[in-house]
Write a protein that holds these residues in place. Sequence first.
Motif, PDB file in Angstrom:
ATOM      1  N   ARG A   1       0.837  -1.195   0.000  1.00 26.53           N
ATOM      2  CA  ARG A   1       0.000   0.000   0.000  1.00 26.53           C
ATOM      3  C   ARG A   1       0.869   1.242   0.000  1.00 26.53           C
ATOM      4  NH1 ARG A   1      -3.114  -0.092   5.702  1.00 26.53           N
ATOM      5  NH2 ARG A   1      -4.499   1.289   4.575  1.00 26.53           N
ATOM      6  N   LEU A   2       0.302   2.313  -0.557  1.00 27.02           N
ATOM      7  CA  LEU A   2       0.993   3.591  -0.570  1.00 27.02           C
ATOM      8  C   LEU A   2       0.951   4.201   0.825  1.00 27.02           C
ATOM      9  CD1 LEU A   2      -0.431   5.238  -3.822  1.00 27.02           C
ATOM     10  CD2 LEU A   2       1.762   4.087  -3.528  1.00 27.02           C
ATOM     11  N   SER A   3       1.974   4.949   1.169  1.00 26.47           N
ATOM     12  CA  SER A   3       1.956   5.654   2.445  1.00 26.47           C
ATOM     13  C   SER A   3       0.913   6.768   2.375  1.00 26.47           C
ATOM     14  CB  SER A   3       3.335   6.250   2.737  1.00 26.47           C
ATOM     15  OG  SER A   3       3.580   7.350   1.872  1.00 26.47           O
TER      16      SER A   3
ATOM     17  N   ASP B   1      -0.120   9.176  -0.781  1.00 25.40           N
ATOM     18  CA  ASP B   1      -1.529   9.333  -1.136  1.00 25.40           C
ATOM     19  C   ASP B   1      -1.898  10.818  -1.183  1.00 25.40           C
ATOM     20  OD1 ASP B   1      -4.166   8.488  -1.691  1.00 25.40           O
ATOM     21  OD2 ASP B   1      -4.683   8.447   0.435  1.00 25.40           O
ATOM     22  N   TYR B   2      -1.518  11.567  -0.168  1.00 30.54           N
ATOM     23  CA  TYR B   2      -1.813  12.997  -0.126  1.00 30.54           C
ATOM     24  C   TYR B   2      -1.127  13.730  -1.282  1.00 30.54           C
ATOM     25  CZ  TYR B   2      -3.756  12.461   4.596  1.00 30.54           C
ATOM     26  OH  TYR B   2      -4.514  12.099   5.690  1.00 30.54           O
TER      27      TYR B   2
ATOM     28  N   GLU C   1      -7.879  22.046   2.559  1.00 36.75           N
ATOM     29  CA  GLU C   1      -9.290  22.256   2.905  1.00 36.75           C
ATOM     30  C   GLU C   1     -10.214  21.541   1.927  1.00 36.75           C
ATOM     31  OE1 GLU C   1      -9.631  26.527   3.087  1.00 36.75           O
ATOM     32  OE2 GLU C   1      -8.659  26.618   5.060  1.00 36.75           O
ATOM     33  N   GLN C   2      -9.866  21.532   0.660  1.00 35.57           N
ATOM     34  CA  GLN C   2     -10.690  20.896  -0.368  1.00 35.57           C
ATOM     35  C   GLN C   2     -10.803  19.388  -0.150  1.00 35.57           C
ATOM     36  OE1 GLN C   2     -12.053  22.898  -2.727  1.00 35.57           O
ATOM     37  NE2 GLN C   2     -13.177  21.233  -3.658  1.00 35.57           N
ATOM     38  N   HIS C   3      -9.749  18.777   0.416  1.00 35.26           N
ATOM     39  CA  HIS C   3      -9.705  17.322   0.552  1.00 35.26           C
ATOM     40  C   HIS C   3      -9.659  16.840   2.005  1.00 35.26           C
ATOM     41  CE1 HIS C   3      -9.355  16.856  -3.748  1.00 35.26           C
ATOM     42  NE2 HIS C   3      -8.446  17.809  -3.744  1.00 35.26           N
ATOM     43  N   ASP C   4      -9.908  17.742   2.950  1.00 38.93           N
ATOM     44  CA  ASP C   4      -9.886  17.381   4.374  1.00 38.93           C
ATOM     45  C   ASP C   4      -8.589  16.689   4.779  1.00 38.93           C
ATOM     46  OD1 ASP C   4     -12.441  18.446   4.900  1.00 38.93           O
ATOM     47  OD2 ASP C   4     -13.378  16.628   4.109  1.00 38.93           O
ATOM     48  N   ILE C   5      -7.485  17.314   4.414  1.00 36.10           N
ATOM     49  CA  ILE C   5      -6.148  16.820   4.747  1.00 36.10           C
ATOM     50  C   ILE C   5      -5.533  17.813   5.734  1.00 36.10           C
ATOM     51  CG2 ILE C   5      -3.843  16.339   3.829  1.00 36.10           C
ATOM     52  CD1 ILE C   5      -5.176  15.747   1.126  1.00 36.10           C
ATOM     53  N   PRO C   6      -4.849  17.345   6.769  1.00 33.96           N
ATOM     54  CA  PRO C   6      -4.185  18.287   7.681  1.00 33.96           C
ATOM     55  C   PRO C   6      -3.215  19.183   6.905  1.00 33.96           C
ATOM     56  CG  PRO C   6      -4.134  16.056   8.565  1.00 33.96           C
ATOM     57  CD  PRO C   6      -4.651  15.955   7.176  1.00 33.96           C
ATOM     58  N   VAL C   7      -3.391  20.490   7.012  1.00 35.78           N
ATOM     59  CA  VAL C   7      -2.619  21.438   6.213  1.00 35.78           C
ATOM     60  C   VAL C   7      -1.116  21.337   6.488  1.00 35.78           C
ATOM     61  CG1 VAL C   7      -2.875  23.427   7.756  1.00 35.78           C
ATOM     62  CG2 VAL C   7      -2.572  23.795   5.306  1.00 35.78           C
ATOM     63  N   GLU C   8      -0.718  21.115   7.738  1.00 40.56           N
ATOM     64  CA  GLU C   8       0.703  21.026   8.067  1.00 40.56           C
ATOM     65  C   GLU C   8       1.343  19.818   7.391  1.00 40.56           C
ATOM     66  OE1 GLU C   8      -1.715  21.026  10.469  1.00 40.56           O
ATOM     67  OE2 GLU C   8      -1.623  23.133  11.036  1.00 40.56           O
ATOM     68  N   LEU C   9       0.644  18.691   7.400  1.00 42.05           N
ATOM     69  CA  LEU C   9       1.171  17.481   6.768  1.00 42.05           C
ATOM     70  C   LEU C   9       1.248  17.659   5.256  1.00 42.05           C
ATOM     71  CD1 LEU C   9       2.184  14.608   6.864  1.00 42.05           C
ATOM     72  CD2 LEU C   9      -0.182  13.827   7.005  1.00 42.05           C
ATOM     73  N   LEU C  10       0.202  18.210   4.655  1.00 43.88           N
ATOM     74  CA  LEU C  10       0.226  18.428   3.209  1.00 43.88           C
ATOM     75  C   LEU C  10       1.334  19.408   2.831  1.00 43.88           C
ATOM     76  CD1 LEU C  10      -0.934  17.805   0.437  1.00 43.88           C
ATOM     77  CD2 LEU C  10      -2.544  19.698   0.786  1.00 43.88           C
TER      78      LEU C  10
END
Length: 154
Positions: A3-5, A9-10, A34-43
Amino acid sequence: MLRLSKKADYGLIALSYMAAAGQRPIVSAREMAEQHDIPVELLAKVLQRLARRGVLTSVQGINGGYRLARPPQAISVADVVEAIDGPLTLTACSDTSDSCDQFAKCNIRDPLHRIRERIALALATCSVAELAGDRVAPSVAAGAPVRLMPSRRV
């Protein structure tokens, strides 16, 4: 399980978003998060790594953000995964006997190496443009991405 990490994936989600038809050429990490509900710091960390590896270009300033460093059909899934996670590996063994106690007796090393090569080829022939699918603008999709083909038996 293969699987991808989450980071890979992000990264793929962000690049697919950036390749979408009608998307502005420069997009902020915050907007994508915000568009994809991903933590901004991680992205933001993922995007910085992709920029360091030459997949993205970072644009400074009030309207700054990130843009694709190459056309989306020229960026493969393998480019993104390797930029984030490093080289694709299936097992702990390598070409040297130092990494595995079973190296001299292993009867699955070569078949696993062939499987790894097939997976690497599949990732290398799937582009960000293909991930973006119908969302890619016609002018961007002019160089049609390579479609994945069923693998041949080896």
